[in-house]
Design a protein around this motif. Structure first.
Motif, PDB file in Angstrom:
ATOM      1  N   ARG A  11       0.825  -1.214   0.000  1.00 43.96           N
ATOM      2  CA  ARG A  11       0.000   0.000   0.000  1.00 43.96           C
ATOM      3  C   ARG A  11       0.859   1.264   0.000  1.00 43.96           C
ATOM      4  N   SER A  12       0.780   2.095   1.040  1.00 45.52           N
ATOM      5  CA  SER A  12       1.561   3.340   1.040  1.00 45.52           C
ATOM      6  C   SER A  12       2.986   3.137   1.529  1.00 45.52           C
ATOM      7  N   ILE A  13       3.340   1.907   1.882  1.00 45.14           N
ATOM      8  CA  ILE A  13       4.678   1.612   2.398  1.00 45.14           C
ATOM      9  C   ILE A  13       5.553   1.133   1.243  1.00 45.14           C
ATOM     10  N   LYS A  14       6.460   1.983   0.792  1.00 40.66           N
ATOM     11  CA  LYS A  14       7.337   1.631  -0.326  1.00 40.66           C
ATOM     12  C   LYS A  14       8.579   0.895   0.172  1.00 40.66           C
ATOM     13  N   ASP A  15       9.326   1.532   1.059  1.00 43.57           N
ATOM     14  CA  ASP A  15      10.542   0.938   1.600  1.00 43.57           C
ATOM     15  C   ASP A  15      10.258   0.298   2.959  1.00 43.57           C
ATOM     16  N   ALA A  50      -4.135   9.883   6.211  1.00 37.31           N
ATOM     17  CA  ALA A  50      -3.515   9.382   4.983  1.00 37.31           C
ATOM     18  C   ALA A  50      -2.001   9.291   5.074  1.00 37.31           C
ATOM     19  N   SER A  51      -1.447   9.264   6.292  1.00 37.43           N
ATOM     20  CA  SER A  51       0.003   9.137   6.443  1.00 37.43           C
ATOM     21  C   SER A  51       0.454   7.681   6.408  1.00 37.43           C
ATOM     22  N   GLY A  52      -0.505   6.749   6.526  1.00 42.35           N
ATOM     23  CA  GLY A  52      -0.177   5.333   6.426  1.00 42.35           C
ATOM     24  C   GLY A  52      -0.157   4.577   7.733  1.00 42.35           C
ATOM     25  N   LYS A  53      -0.599   5.205   8.841  1.00 41.75           N
ATOM     26  CA  LYS A  53      -0.542   4.492  10.119  1.00 41.75           C
ATOM     27  C   LYS A  53      -1.473   3.277  10.130  1.00 41.75           C
ATOM     28  N   SER A  54      -2.629   3.386   9.474  1.00 39.35           N
ATOM     29  CA  SER A  54      -3.530   2.237   9.395  1.00 39.35           C
ATOM     30  C   SER A  54      -2.929   1.118   8.561  1.00 39.35           C
ATOM     31  N   ASN A  55      -2.097   1.484   7.576  1.00 42.25           N
ATOM     32  CA  ASN A  55      -1.501   0.472   6.704  1.00 42.25           C
ATOM     33  C   ASN A  55      -0.471  -0.389   7.429  1.00 42.25           C
ATOM     34  N   VAL A  56       0.106   0.126   8.513  1.00 42.90           N
ATOM     35  CA  VAL A  56       1.032  -0.693   9.311  1.00 42.90           C
ATOM     36  C   VAL A  56       0.266  -1.864   9.921  1.00 42.90           C
ATOM     37  N   LEU A  57      -0.910  -1.567  10.503  1.00 42.72           N
ATOM     38  CA  LEU A  57      -1.732  -2.636  11.081  1.00 42.72           C
ATOM     39  C   LEU A  57      -2.349  -3.492   9.981  1.00 42.72           C
ATOM     40  N   SER A  58      -2.724  -2.865   8.865  1.00 41.82           N
ATOM     41  CA  SER A  58      -3.280  -3.615   7.742  1.00 41.82           C
ATOM     42  C   SER A  58      -2.267  -4.619   7.197  1.00 41.82           C
ATOM     43  N   ALA A  59      -0.995  -4.228   7.160  1.00 36.98           N
ATOM     44  CA  ALA A  59       0.053  -5.138   6.683  1.00 36.98           C
ATOM     45  C   ALA A  59       0.186  -6.339   7.612  1.00 36.98           C
ATOM     46  N   MET A  60       0.051  -6.103   8.911  1.00 35.95           N
ATOM     47  CA  MET A  60       0.102  -7.199   9.874  1.00 35.95           C
ATOM     48  C   MET A  60      -1.076  -8.146   9.661  1.00 35.95           C
ATOM     49  N   SER A  61      -2.254  -7.561   9.421  1.00 38.97           N
ATOM     50  CA  SER A  61      -3.442  -8.354   9.144  1.00 38.97           C
ATOM     51  C   SER A  61      -3.283  -9.136   7.838  1.00 38.97           C
ATOM     52  N   PHE A  62      -2.699  -8.491   6.837  1.00 34.16           N
ATOM     53  CA  PHE A  62      -2.464  -9.126   5.544  1.00 34.16           C
ATOM     54  C   PHE A  62      -1.571 -10.359   5.721  1.00 34.16           C
ATOM     55  N   MET A  63      -0.474 -10.209   6.464  1.00 30.94           N
ATOM     56  CA  MET A  63       0.433 -11.338   6.682  1.00 30.94           C
ATOM     57  C   MET A  63      -0.277 -12.470   7.418  1.00 30.94           C
ATOM     58  N   LYS A  64      -1.064 -12.109   8.426  1.00 32.22           N
ATOM     59  CA  LYS A  64      -1.813 -13.130   9.166  1.00 32.22           C
ATOM     60  C   LYS A  64      -2.731 -13.908   8.236  1.00 32.22           C
ATOM     61  N   ASN A  65      -3.450 -13.217   7.370  1.00 34.34           N
ATOM     62  CA  ASN A  65      -4.400 -13.879   6.472  1.00 34.34           C
ATOM     63  C   ASN A  65      -3.698 -14.779   5.468  1.00 34.34           C
ATOM     64  N   PHE A 377       5.424   7.242  15.075  1.00 34.26           N
ATOM     65  CA  PHE A 377       4.855   8.243  14.168  1.00 34.26           C
ATOM     66  C   PHE A 377       4.996   7.774  12.716  1.00 34.26           C
ATOM     67  N   THR A 378       3.922   7.963  11.955  1.00 30.74           N
ATOM     68  CA  THR A 378       4.002   7.726  10.509  1.00 30.74           C
ATOM     69  C   THR A 378       3.960   9.074   9.797  1.00 30.74           C
ATOM     70  N   TYR A 383       7.069  11.794  -2.073  1.00 34.04           N
ATOM     71  CA  TYR A 383       6.800  10.801  -3.111  1.00 34.04           C
ATOM     72  C   TYR A 383       5.653   9.864  -2.726  1.00 34.04           C
ATOM     73  N   GLY A 384       4.979  10.179  -1.592  1.00 36.58           N
ATOM     74  CA  GLY A 384       3.810   9.405  -1.178  1.00 36.58           C
ATOM     75  C   GLY A 384       4.126   8.149  -0.408  1.00 36.58           C
ATOM     76  N   SER A 385       5.371   7.992   0.050  1.00 31.99           N
ATOM     77  CA  SER A 385       5.790   6.777   0.750  1.00 31.99           C
ATOM     78  C   SER A 385       5.773   6.989   2.267  1.00 31.99           C
ATOM     79  N   THR A 386       5.239   6.003   3.003  1.00 27.77           N
ATOM     80  CA  THR A 386       5.117   6.077   4.461  1.00 27.77           C
ATOM     81  C   THR A 386       6.428   5.693   5.146  1.00 27.77           C
ATOM     82  N   HIS A 387       6.803   6.503   6.143  1.00 37.22           N
ATOM     83  CA  HIS A 387       7.950   6.201   7.001  1.00 37.22           C
ATOM     84  C   HIS A 387       7.453   6.066   8.441  1.00 37.22           C
TER      85      HIS A 387
END
Length: 423
Positions: A11-15, A50-65, A377-378, A383-387
């Protein structure tokens, strides 16, 4: 227990970003020890919309699934889920990588994989039981692969002559190891089931679980006791079963299918959750109780607190990991603080459960509630990438500093930059 989670190209996490539950400051509170590791009881993630903080948890959920094969990949032609960073030509069609480090008992594992919609390009599993990490298996497309002979549940699928693991390219090796009741693989799959990930805004998604738990008297007693601590005026909570009126059943499509199969429709039930409040007379003497229907007559905050009660209690009782996106939505700051303190209280959190959540509530940014290594903090770059960075990584931040004031002032970043608007 979770030690660390890393992800890239999602998602918004590039690196690659890493969320660590290991302590990194000398503070002593709000942590627990396992072997020679000190792990945090909780972590909070702040950031602008829209900084990507939800995507950190979403990525964890994605891996679990993926690990639990929720998408039911069985045949070689089945596709895997893939949600890469789309704002860069180098990543839009590239693979994504996920890695997690965790404890099962006193054994530490490091497991990860790299994949896209068609292929698992790499997968690895390391175990550390006494302080030294051992490679259990490693697979990589077009490269030599390895399975430790001691890892018997996986070694049987290893082609020793060609140094390749015999497995379809769209499947995880962990799944195959589990097919023959592999002890380690099964324990890892069960550990992933111990991650509860819920959405603090769309809290209706886990009401069914709460209702199921309400059917057990012991758990219902605990839920009521827990809800009462929030001081929201509830005396009791009951599940009420009633017959669905037949005129309503006539409108259900399912009824027509039952009629086609000559199945008689009788005694269909609907279940409602009712709350009970004390009722008073004109002299403010208690005279009885009034029944409210939870979803129609209680506030949104009360409904959310009750519906979240079962997964929270279950997490605390069984020592699980609970990740909540937007924990503070519809809750008073004092209620949010109340929930967090449950995980910080060793008398309540006896199994070392862990809480990870996102929020916008700056009232929680207090040294008495969070250490510097618990606050994350996210922030998106141009360039739209979350840190993702922890407060402990910032220089010259004292442990007793006014975190909230300094965050609002922009000292840590992760706040929205508001442009000027006029007609």
């Amino acid at each position: 227990m979770l030690v660390q989670f890393s992800v890239d190209n999602y998602r918004s996490i590039k690196d690659k970003v890493t969320l660590s539950m290991m302590t990194s400051t000398k503070d002593k509170e709000r942590c627990f020890k396992i072997r020679n590791y000190e792990l945090l009881n909780s972590a909070v993630i702040y950031g602008a919309n829209a900084s990507g903080k939800s995507n950190v948890l979403s990525a964890m959920s994605f891996m679990k699934n993926v690990v639990l094969n929720k998408m039911k990949v069985i045949q070689s032609t089945d596709t895997l889920p893939h949600d890469p960073f789309k704002l860069n030509t180098a990543t839009q069609d590239a693979s994504s990588t996920f890695e997690i480090i965790f404890f099962i008992g006193t054994a530490k594992y490091r497991y990860g994989f790299e994949m896209d919609t068609t292929t698992v390009y790499a997968e690895w599993l390391y175990a550390d039981e006494k302080g030294k990490e051992a490679k259990l298996f490693y697979r990589e497309a077009d490269e030599e692969e390895y399975v430790n002979p001691s890892f018997k549940e996986g070694y049987q699928f290893f082609d020793k002559k060609n140094l390749k693991i015999n497995i379809s390219k769209n499947q995880l090796f962990l799944w195959k190891c589990d097919q023959n009741d592999g002890e380690i693989s099964k324990s890892i799959l069960n550990w992933f089931k111990y991650i509860n990930i819920i959405n603090g805004i769309s809290h209706d998604g886990y009401i069914n679980y709460t209702m199921q738990q309400m059917e057990h008297e012991d758990f219902r007693t605990e839920i009521i006791k827990f809800v009462k601590t929030a001081d929201i005026g509830l005396e009791d909570i009951q599940l009420e079963e009633t017959d669905i009126p037949k005129d309503m059943l006539e409108k259900l499509m399912a009824l027509e299918k039952l009629k086609e199969n000559n199945i008689e429709v009788i005694n269909f039930k609907q279940v409602a959750i009712n709350t009970y409040h004390r009722k008073f007379d004109e002299q403010n003497n208690a005279v009885g109780r009034e029944v409210f229907e939870l979803d129609k007559e209680e506030s949104l905050g009360t409904r959310k607190f009750f519906k979240m009660s079962a997964p929270i209690l279950n997490t605390l009782q069984e020592g699980k990991i609970l990740a909540i996106d937007e924990l503070d939505a519809s809750l008073h700051p004092m209620l949010t603080m109340h929930l967090i303190k449950l995980f910080h209280d060793p008398k309540v959190n006896t199994k070392n459960a862990q809480l990870i959540f996102t929020t916008h509530d700056t009232n929680l940014l207090k040294p008495h509630l969070f250490r510097r290594d618990q606050i994350w903090f996210t922030e998106k770059d141009v360039y739209g990438s979350t840190h993702l960075n922890a407060l402990a990584e910032f220089k010259d931040v004292r442990k007793d500093a006014d975190f909230e004031k300094e965050y609002i002032q922009g000292k840590y970043g992760a706040i929205p930059y508001l442009g000027k608007f006029e007609f």
